[in-house]
Design an enzyme around this catalytic site. Sequence first.
Site, PDB file in Angstrom:
ATOM      1  N   SER A  75       5.260  -7.617   8.137  1.00  0.00           N
ATOM      2  CA  SER A  75       5.951  -6.368   8.480  1.00  0.00           C
ATOM      3  C   SER A  75       5.710  -6.050   9.952  1.00  0.00           C
ATOM      4  O   SER A  75       6.044  -6.853  10.823  1.00  0.00           O
ATOM      5  CB  SER A  75       5.464  -5.264   7.543  1.00  0.00           C
ATOM      6  OG  SER A  75       6.174  -4.079   7.741  1.00  0.00           O
ATOM      7  N   HIS A 133       9.929  -7.284   6.970  1.00  0.00           N
ATOM      8  CA  HIS A 133      10.531  -5.957   6.796  1.00  0.00           C
ATOM      9  C   HIS A 133      11.431  -5.660   7.976  1.00  0.00           C
ATOM     10  O   HIS A 133      11.061  -5.859   9.133  1.00  0.00           O
ATOM     11  CB  HIS A 133       9.450  -4.887   6.688  1.00  0.00           C
ATOM     12  CG  HIS A 133       8.709  -4.941   5.394  1.00  0.00           C
ATOM     13  ND1 HIS A 133       7.499  -4.321   5.206  1.00  0.00           N
ATOM     14  CD2 HIS A 133       9.007  -5.541   4.222  1.00  0.00           C
ATOM     15  CE1 HIS A 133       7.090  -4.540   3.961  1.00  0.00           C
ATOM     16  NE2 HIS A 133       7.980  -5.280   3.357  1.00  0.00           N
ATOM     17  N   ASP A 182       2.964  -3.755   0.812  1.00  0.00           N
ATOM     18  CA  ASP A 182       3.881  -4.689   0.159  1.00  0.00           C
ATOM     19  C   ASP A 182       3.274  -6.094   0.215  1.00  0.00           C
ATOM     20  O   ASP A 182       2.673  -6.465   1.217  1.00  0.00           O
ATOM     21  CB  ASP A 182       5.238  -4.642   0.874  1.00  0.00           C
ATOM     22  CG  ASP A 182       6.319  -5.416   0.126  1.00  0.00           C
ATOM     23  OD1 ASP A 182       6.139  -5.675  -1.080  1.00  0.00           O
ATOM     24  OD2 ASP A 182       7.344  -5.750   0.753  1.00  0.00           O
TER      25      ASP A 182
END
Lengths: 202, 275
Positions: free
Chosen positions: A13, A40, A133
């Site tokens: 991310s 992401h 995540d």
Amino acid sequence: MARLFKAVVVGVSTGGVLALQKLLGQLPADFHLPILIVQHIGPDAGSGLAKLLDERCALRVKEADEQDEILPGTAYLAPPNYHLLVERGGFLSFSADPYVSFARPSVDVLFESAAEVFGPELIGVVLTGANFDGSRGLMTIKQKGGVAIVQDPEDAEARQMPQAAMAATDVDYVLALDGMAALLLKLASGRAAISHKGTGAR
Amino acid sequence: MQSGEVEDVEIRLLLEGVQRIYGYDFRDYADASIRRRLTHWLAESEFATFSQAQSRLLRDRGVFESLVRGITVNVTEMFRDPAFFRAVREQVVPFLKTYPFVKIWHAGCATGEEAYSMAILLNEEGMAGRYRMYATDINETVLQKASEGVMPIMEMQRFTRNYQKAGGRASFADYYTARYDRAILSATLKKDIVFAPHNLAVDGEFGEMNMVLCRNVMIYFKPALKERCLRLFDSSLLPGGFLCLGLKETLEKKKIGERYEELAPPLRIYRKRYG
């Protein structure tokens, strides 16, 4: 113990563009495992990142497309606004289902579907990121007998995602980005010793 | 045998049972997504395993209906992919305007967000009363919601941004009335839309359409069912008609592909050739 793998999945991310450049940039064009990546990204981001990485890496990098067959020597990036999943038979698919772990694409969705298909023949990698995540997905990979690698939080631009992954499951390797390509090469060629700690229920 | 393999067998048996008893065929849905949705449905249900669910599922229509609701809900948003709606406004509507009246099939409309987006766009382009939109879905619960045209107010900020990026000409707030936590869409948007049940896996075509939209529905299907849908859309469309797919769906390597030209390449707007 030598062991064969079928794929590598990567979740990243915050700080991902640089991290991916570094990791993928250190892999040779003939790296024989396919790499599936969730970075992401905003819903309207376009496919610029795949192009940029493709230009800068020896490895072929592309945004995943409908019905793409998962091929060696290729890294597939999840498109903006879709989850990326693995189908039996080695094909990619998408879903526009709601956000998972506050993200679409979500690392957990990719990791869980890849673990389902590849079982112990999968390497999961969690890199820098400012959320959690990927931790559930990495746990699933471990439960199915796969290998878990996490970027050393001290080395990560954002430490939360690696930390969350380490808290969720007993990972096999924690290391700085610099050594990661070499580790993947060793694992891919069956030359790395794989710790079997925390392999979980099979 | 690993637990995953047992579950694979259970899912296959369950889908086969559902097909035999109720005629709904989900065996041509892509495995990875339907497995996620089924697993989610199971977790919310009273059953511990798919095998346990199976016997009730095959005898109790209520359980079956909850399963269908669970595995066929597609989510979307108003003006999802604003660049797509902008392209429709700028490149498709000028063609549509040359007809006195146009028919549009919106296949897999879910809760109606994109159907209402299209209605807003067409009305702003002066086509109010000159079109009929058939918005269909397999899931009757979402269709009911779609026909009510009521959305959570908290979504409106995002939808407004999308609308503006899509080239909206008015104030988005004019299209709904806020009531507590709900946004009630204006009745003028509803009057040209007909909501109807339709199952892409078994039902037939809609005749003489000028435009077919089916976005992010076929991503859930296996290749054979995708081809069936595309055949259906192709036989529904008039020559010169438009086929709009999701950004990750293409006519590349598809049987009907040669009869279409791509109008706005990354946005998956195709036009059916004449002759």
